[in-house]
Write a protein that holds these residues in place. Structure first.
Motif, PDB file in Angstrom:
ATOM      1  N   ILE A   1     -51.919   1.593  -6.910  1.00 33.16           N
ATOM      2  CA  ILE A   1     -50.773   2.767  -6.809  1.00 33.16           C
ATOM      3  C   ILE A   1     -50.950   3.358  -5.657  1.00 33.16           C
ATOM      4  CG2 ILE A   1     -49.988   4.979  -8.145  1.00 33.16           C
ATOM      5  CD1 ILE A   1     -51.772   3.856 -10.635  1.00 33.16           C
TER       6      ILE A   1
ATOM      7  N   VAL B   1     -45.657   6.595 -13.624  1.00 33.09           N
ATOM      8  CA  VAL B   1     -46.299   5.236 -12.997  1.00 33.09           C
ATOM      9  C   VAL B   1     -46.077   4.310 -13.982  1.00 33.09           C
ATOM     10  CG1 VAL B   1     -48.263   4.411 -11.905  1.00 33.09           C
ATOM     11  CG2 VAL B   1     -47.700   6.892 -11.903  1.00 33.09           C
TER      12      VAL B   1
ATOM     13  N   LEU C   1     -49.786  -1.982 -13.422  1.00 34.73           N
ATOM     14  CA  LEU C   1     -50.419  -0.878 -14.348  1.00 34.73           C
ATOM     15  C   LEU C   1     -50.267  -1.374 -15.925  1.00 34.73           C
ATOM     16  CD1 LEU C   1     -51.599   1.777 -14.027  1.00 34.73           C
ATOM     17  CD2 LEU C   1     -49.149   2.557 -14.878  1.00 34.73           C
TER      18      LEU C   1
END
Length: 316
Positions: free
Chosen positions: A240, A288, A293
């Motif tokens: 990220i 996000v 992820l």
């Protein structure tokens, strides 16, 4: 004795269609303006946030006048895995200041990274202070004492000038007072604040100028020094852009995006694996997303070397 309230179900382990265990805990998600985006459990109650507070302590040491190169500063925030790289960098940092491993007051230990531990044992090495995961923080503490002409002896005493400064820094960044002070596993003073305060502090480090920015940029540039290969904090910071992330013992984890959105979690039973997954849940509340992820949001449970279940968010 203070007994903290139990949290709510956050993470579960399911095998062959049977939920074997559920990890309860507390989670707070703040948006970029500092408003609560999501809350679970009682994140307002004080917790010992353990090594998640290391970035806050690093800010305090820079405020004292300490100057560190980015790799050394990243190690100052670290619960490192104990790799050869980690140990050699810290040894060089000590030597450059005329210090040795014996000046560290953290206890001798083995590496906490599984691969690093296997390599260490194959080399027939004994427990050492350099291998102890907090040795980077302790080295930075010693260097801050040298810069300020503070005594090296007793640098872990809560009454030492360094520790008084760090307690004040934690309270300032969290925007709340330290409720009580304990002793961390490495022997350093440990400050109790709320998870909400932890999230506020991470948001400030991720967005502010000055020492806060120096700490954030060092963590972003050297995520492998903050934790280690295969560790969630390192993987998240690599995945990220602009994220800062720091895990802590007993199921604590905190992270913040470059816009100030922040997450902090505490798992009641101290399960680090559950904390890793819960912080991903929190980041999803901040929008996000992405395949990387998604891979971190659920872990497989293996049986005979093949997936037979999952560890992930509570489904019902």
């Amino acid at each position: 004795m203070i007994r903290l309230s139990a949290g709510v179900p956050l993470v579960e382990l399911e095998r062959s269609g049977v939920v074997e265990s559920v990890h309860t805990g507390h989670l707070i998600v703040l948006d970029a303006e500092g408003a609560v985006r999501f809350s679970a459990g009682k994140p307002e109650q004080p917790v010992f946030a353990r090594s998640s507070l290391k970035p806050l302590q690093a800010v305090g040491m820079l405020r004292s006048g300490l100057t560190l190169a980015p790799p050394e500063l990243a190690l100052g925030t670290a619960s490192h895995s104990g790799s050869v790289l980690h140990r050699e960098l810290i040894a060089a940092e000590l030597a450059g200041a005329g210090l040795t491993e014996s000046d560290l007051d953290c206890p001798p230990d083995l590496p906490i990274g599984p691969a690093e531990l296997r390599e260490y044992l194959r080399a027939d090495l004994a427990e050492s202070r350099l291998a102890m995961n907090c040795s980077g923080k302790h080295t930075a503490m010693l260097l801050a004492c040298l810069v300020n002409d503070w005594p090296l002896s007793g640098y872990l005493d809560p009454a030492h000038p360094l520790q008084r400064l760090l307690a004040g820094t934690v309270a300032d960044l969290a925007a709340e007072p330290v409720l009580t002070t304990g002793v961390d596993g490495c022997g350093a003073p440990l400050f109790a604040i709320s998870l909400t305060g932890v999230a506020r502090a991470f948001a400030r480090i991720a967005t502010a100028a000055g020492p806060e920015r120096q700490v954030a940029e060092a963590m972003r540039a050297y995520p492998e020094l903050v934790a280690g290969e295969g560790r969630a904090a390192t993987t998240l910071m690599r995945t990220i852009p602009g994220l800062i992330a720091k895990d802590g013992a007993e199921g604590v984890f905190a992270a913040a995006l470059p816009d100030g959105g922040a997450v902090a979690v505490k798992i009641d039973d101290g399960a680090g694996r559950a904390a890793d997954l819960a912080v991903v849940m929190g980041l999803r509340h901040l929008g996000v997303a992405g395949p990387q992820l998604a891979k971190l949001a659920t872990l497989p449970v293996l049986g005979g070397g093949r997936p037979v279940g999952r560890i992930g968010p509570v489904t019902g």
